[in-house]
Scaffold this active site. Structure first.
Site, mmCIF file in Angstrom:
data_model
loop_
_atom_site.group_PDB
_atom_site.id
_atom_site.type_symbol
_atom_site.label_atom_id
_atom_site.label_comp_id
_atom_site.label_asym_id
_atom_site.label_seq_id
_atom_site.Cartn_x
_atom_site.Cartn_y
_atom_site.Cartn_z
ATOM 1 N N GLY A 237 36.615 32.310 36.735
ATOM 2 C CA GLY A 237 35.507 32.905 37.490
ATOM 3 C C GLY A 237 35.936 33.179 38.914
ATOM 4 O O GLY A 237 37.124 33.367 39.195
ATOM 5 N N SER A 238 34.969 33.150 39.818
ATOM 6 C CA SER A 238 35.261 33.513 41.206
ATOM 7 C C SER A 238 36.038 32.401 41.909
ATOM 8 O O SER A 238 35.996 31.233 41.513
ATOM 9 C CB SER A 238 33.957 33.759 41.960
ATOM 10 O OG SER A 238 33.250 32.543 42.077
ATOM 11 N N ARG A 240 35.299 31.287 44.776
ATOM 12 C CA ARG A 240 34.279 30.384 45.356
ATOM 13 C C ARG A 240 33.911 29.285 44.345
ATOM 14 O O ARG A 240 33.932 28.098 44.657
ATOM 15 C CB ARG A 240 33.025 31.202 45.734
ATOM 16 C CG ARG A 240 31.947 30.420 46.462
ATOM 17 C CD ARG A 240 30.631 31.188 46.508
ATOM 18 N NE ARG A 240 30.186 31.682 45.206
ATOM 19 C CZ ARG A 240 29.688 30.942 44.233
ATOM 20 N NH1 ARG A 240 29.540 29.629 44.396
ATOM 21 N NH2 ARG A 240 29.337 31.464 43.071
ATOM 22 N N GLY A 242 35.699 28.321 41.751
ATOM 23 C CA GLY A 242 36.881 27.505 41.454
ATOM 24 C C GLY A 242 37.128 26.460 42.524
ATOM 25 O O GLY A 242 37.533 25.326 42.224
ATOM 26 N N GLU A 259 41.524 29.806 36.752
ATOM 27 C CA GLU A 259 41.945 31.212 36.674
ATOM 28 C C GLU A 259 40.857 31.984 37.408
ATOM 29 O O GLU A 259 39.775 32.212 36.883
ATOM 30 C CB GLU A 259 42.074 31.596 35.198
ATOM 31 C CG GLU A 259 42.878 32.862 34.993
ATOM 32 C CD GLU A 259 41.986 34.058 34.891
ATOM 33 O OE1 GLU A 259 41.894 34.785 35.898
ATOM 34 O OE2 GLU A 259 41.382 34.267 33.835
ATOM 35 N N CYS A 293 39.377 40.367 36.307
ATOM 36 C CA CYS A 293 40.110 39.696 37.382
ATOM 37 C C CYS A 293 41.445 40.394 37.597
ATOM 38 O O CYS A 293 42.052 40.279 38.648
ATOM 39 C CB CYS A 293 40.284 38.217 37.085
ATOM 40 S SG CYS A 293 41.013 37.930 35.507
HETATM 41 C C1 UN1 Z 1 39.765 38.322 33.084
HETATM 42 O O1 UN1 Z 1 39.418 39.382 33.663
HETATM 43 O O2 UN1 Z 1 39.273 37.214 33.413
HETATM 44 O O3 UN1 Z 1 44.625 41.112 31.151
HETATM 45 C C2 UN1 Z 1 40.686 38.297 31.927
HETATM 46 C C3 UN1 Z 1 43.464 41.494 30.991
HETATM 47 C C4 UN1 Z 1 42.669 40.853 29.874
HETATM 48 C C5 UN1 Z 1 42.074 39.570 30.333
HETATM 49 C C6 UN1 Z 1 41.341 39.605 31.634
HETATM 50 N N1 UN1 Z 1 43.531 40.613 28.751
HETATM 51 O O4 UN1 Z 1 42.954 42.361 31.679
#
Ligand code: UN1
Length: 506
Positions: A237-238, A240, A242, A259, A293
Site C-alpha cells: 500500500g502507501s 504512509r 507502511g 511493498e 505502484c
Molecule cells: C502493485 O501495483 O502493487 O508489476 C503490483 C506490475 C504488477 C503488479 C503491481 N505485476 O505492475
C-alpha cells in the site's frame, strides 16, 4: 450480474471467514463500482469478537498444517490454481467492475494468481537450505527452513486479488496459515477469492483457519500489526501506511515485508527504439489508470530525441479510449473513487503552480458515459525535475517529462526521488544498458531494459528500496521471508571440541 452469481456474491456478505465458516457481524461497509458509481453489495466488518475467533482458529490450524509435508501442501495449492483457472473470467470481471481496471488487466490479475500457484507448487519441493563444512572434526552443520506461523496479509485496492495470491500461495507451501485484510475499497473481490479457496479447503478436509479473511478499515489493520501471534505482516500500500504498520510491527520485534509507493521513471536514450518507448510509456503511465505502484510517472528523455518523442507521445495519449473498462477496446477505466479524483486534480494544480507546463491537459470527464465522476483524462506535463510534486507519488495518470544530456545525469535524476521500486531504460546500446544496470545505475528493486516499468512477471522477486519499504514478494527466493531459518550443528564424535579452538578442560 451473472459473474456475481457465479462467484456467490450476494447483496449482503459476511466479511469474516475462518476458511470453512463465515462469521456474521453487525457493522458493514458498502462496495461501490467506480464504473457507474452504484453500490454492488455490502460486506460485514470484522469486530473484535470475530477477530479473536479468527486468530484462535488460525493458531489451531497452524499446528496441523505445519506438519503436512511441503509437497502435500503444494498439492493443495495446485488445486487452488485449478479453481482460479475455472473462475478466471468471472473473477476478472469482478476485479474490473469493483476496482475499475480494464477487463484485460482484470483477467491478467487472475492470471497472476494462477501463475503464482504454479510457481508455489514447484517451490513446495524446493524449500532448500544449505549444508556447511564444520571447522570441528566429526561435526556437520546444516540449515533448514521451518514454517513461521500466521502470516498477516494487508493488501491495497489496486491489485485486489493478485497481491494476496503472491503472499498466500507462498505462505501455504511454506507451512504457514494466512489472515488477509483486503482494502475496504475492494472487499467483494476478497470475499470471492475466499469462496474459491474455501471449496478446496472443504474438499480436502483441511484445518479450519488455514485461510482467514477479515474486513474493515485501518483499525483492523492495527489489530494485526500489534498482534504478537502474527510473526510476519506483509503489507502492500502507501508509504504512509507502511511507515505506520512497520513501526508497530518493529516495536514488538515482528517481521514485516513492505511493498509501498513507487515513483518510476523510464530513461529514453538517443539509441532508443522509439516504437518500444511509446508502448512502454503509454501502458506504463495509463495502465490501471495510473494506479499501479509500478506506474511510469516520469520520462527522462535525451534532448536529441525529446521533441520528436514528445510529439508521438502526445498523439498516442490523444488516441486513448477512456470509458467502461468492461467494454472492448477501452484502454483507461475510472479511478477508484472521487477522493482519488480530487488528488489527481490537486496534483495537476500544484504542478502548474510549481511551474509545470501541460502538453496534454488533464480533465475530470463528465457526461452520460462518466456518471460515477471517477473518470479522468491521462495527462502529460513538462517539468523541472526538482519540482516537489515530481518527487511525490500521486496515484493517477499524470506523466512528467524531463530532458537530459548525459546518461549519468539521467540516472541521477532517476534515483533522486524518495521511492525505489521500478525503473527502465530504452536503448539498443549495450554500454548505456550496462551503465543503467551497474552498481552506479538504477537504485530500484526492479530495473528493466526495453520495456516499461510496470507488468512484472511473478517469477522475479517483487519490491524495492528506500520508501518502497525493502520487502520482496512473489518469485525468486522471496519465500524465505515466510519461513524461519534454523541452523543445526551436529557432533557425531566422542569428544566435544569447542569452536574457535577455545580450550575448556574439566
Ligand atoms: C502493485 O501495483 O502493487 O508489476 C503490483 C506490475 C504488477 C503488479 C503491481 N505485476 O505492475
Amino acid at each position: 450480474m451473472q459473474f456475481l452469481k457465479n462467484l456467490n456474491i450476494n447483496e449482503t456478505n459476511a466479511g469474516t471467514s475462518t476458511g470453512t465458516n463465515w462469521i456474521s457481524t453487525n457493522n458493514h461497509l458498502d462496495s461501490f463500482s467506480p464504473v457507474d458509481g452504484k453500490k454492488i453489495a455490502t460486506v460485514q466488518i470484522t469486530d473484535e469478537e470475530a477477530y479473536k475467533n479468527v486468530l484462535q482458529k488460525a493458531e489451531d490450524a497452524f499446528k496441523v498444517w505445519r506438519l503436512l509435508p511441503a509437497p502435500k501442501r503444494g498439492e493443495i495449492v495446485r488445486q487452488m490454481g485449478e479453481e482460479f483457472r475455472r473462475h478466471k473470467d468471472d473473477l476478472g470481471r469482478l476485479v474490473s467492475w469493483e476496482m475499475g481496471k480494464s477487463l484485460q488487466e482484470g483477467l491478467g490479475e487472475v492470471q497472476e494468481i494462477i501463475d503464482i500457484c504454479d510457481f508455489a507448487v514447484g517451490l513446495s519441493r524446493q524449500l532448500y537450505g544449505l549444508t556447511m563444512h564444520s571447522e570441528r572434526p566429526n561435526h556437520r552443520m546444516y540449515e533448514q527452513y521451518h514454517p513461521i506461523g500466521i502470516v498477516g496479509i494487508i493488501t491495497a485496492f489496486n491489485f485486489p486479488a493478485a497481491v494476496w495470491g503472491w503472499n498466500a500461495m507462498l505462505a501455504w507451501v511454506c507451512g504457514d496459515v494466512c489472515v488477509w485484510k483486503p482494502s475496504e475499497k475492494t472487499p467483494l473481490t476478497a470475499v470471492a477469492c475466499q469462496k474459491i479457496v474455501e471449496k478446496v479447503i472443504k474438499a480436502n478436509n483441511l484445518p479450519e483457519g488455514l485461510s482467514c479473511l477479515i474486513n474493515g478499515d485501518r483499525n483492523v489493520g492495527e489489530w494485526m500489526a500489534a498482534d504478537e501471534r502474527i510473526p510476519l505482516i506483509s503489507a502492500t500500500g502507501s508509504t504512509r501506511m507502511g511507515k505506520e504498520v512497520g513501526k508497530v510491527v518493529a516495536a514488538r520485534l515482528g517481521r514485516s515485508l513492505l511493498e509501498l509507493g513507487g515513483n518510476n521513471a523510464i530513461i529514453i536514450t538517443p539509441n532508443a527504439d522509439l516504437k518500444l518507448a511509446i508502448v512502454g510509456s503509454v501502458f506504463g503511465a495509463t495502465g490501471t489508470t495510473g494506479q499501479r505502484c509500478t506506474t511510469t510517472r516520469r520520462l527522462i528523455i535525451h534532448s536529441s530525441v525529446y521533441e520528436q518523442f514528445k510529439e508521438q507521445l502526445v498523439s498516442a495519449f490523444n488516441q486513448l479510449k477512456i470509458g467502461n473498462p468492461l467494454e472492448d477496446g477501452i484502454h483507461v477505466g475510472p479511478l477508484i473513487d472521487t477522493h482519488a479524483v480530487q488528488l489527481y486534480s490537486k496534483a495537476i494544480e500544484e504542478c502548474k503552480v510549481q511551474g509545470g507546463r501541460f502538453v496534454v491537459e488533464g480533465e475530470v470527464l463528465s457526461g452520460s458515459s462518466y456518471t460515477s465522476g471517477c473518470y479522468v483524462k491521462p495527462c502529460i506535463a513538462e517539468v523541472d525535475s526538482q519540482l516537489p510534486i515530481v518527487k511525490t507519488e500521486t496515484f493517477a495518470p499524470i506523466l512528467y517529462l524531463m530532458k537530459y544530456d548525459h546518461l549519468e545525469d539521467a540516472i541521477a535524476l532517476q534515483n533522486e526521488v524518495p521511492q525505489g521500486l521500478s525503473s527502465s531504460i530504452i536503448t539498443t546500446n549495450m554500454r548505456e544498458m550496462e551503465a543503467f544496470l551497474s552498481a552506479a545505475g538504477s537504485d530500484c528493486g526492479i530495473a528493466n531494459v526495453n520495456m516499461g516499468t510496470s507488468g512484472a512477471e511473478i517469477g522475479g522477486a517483487f519490491g524495492g528500496e528506500k520508501e518502497t519499504g525493502g520487502g520482496r514478494e512473489s518469485g525468486s527466493d522471496a519465500w524465505k521471508a515466510y519461513m524461519r531459518r534454523q541452523t543445526s550443528s551436529i557432533n557425531y564424535g566422542k569428544d566435544l571440541p569447542l569452536a574457535q579452538g577455545i580450550k575448556f578442560d574439566l
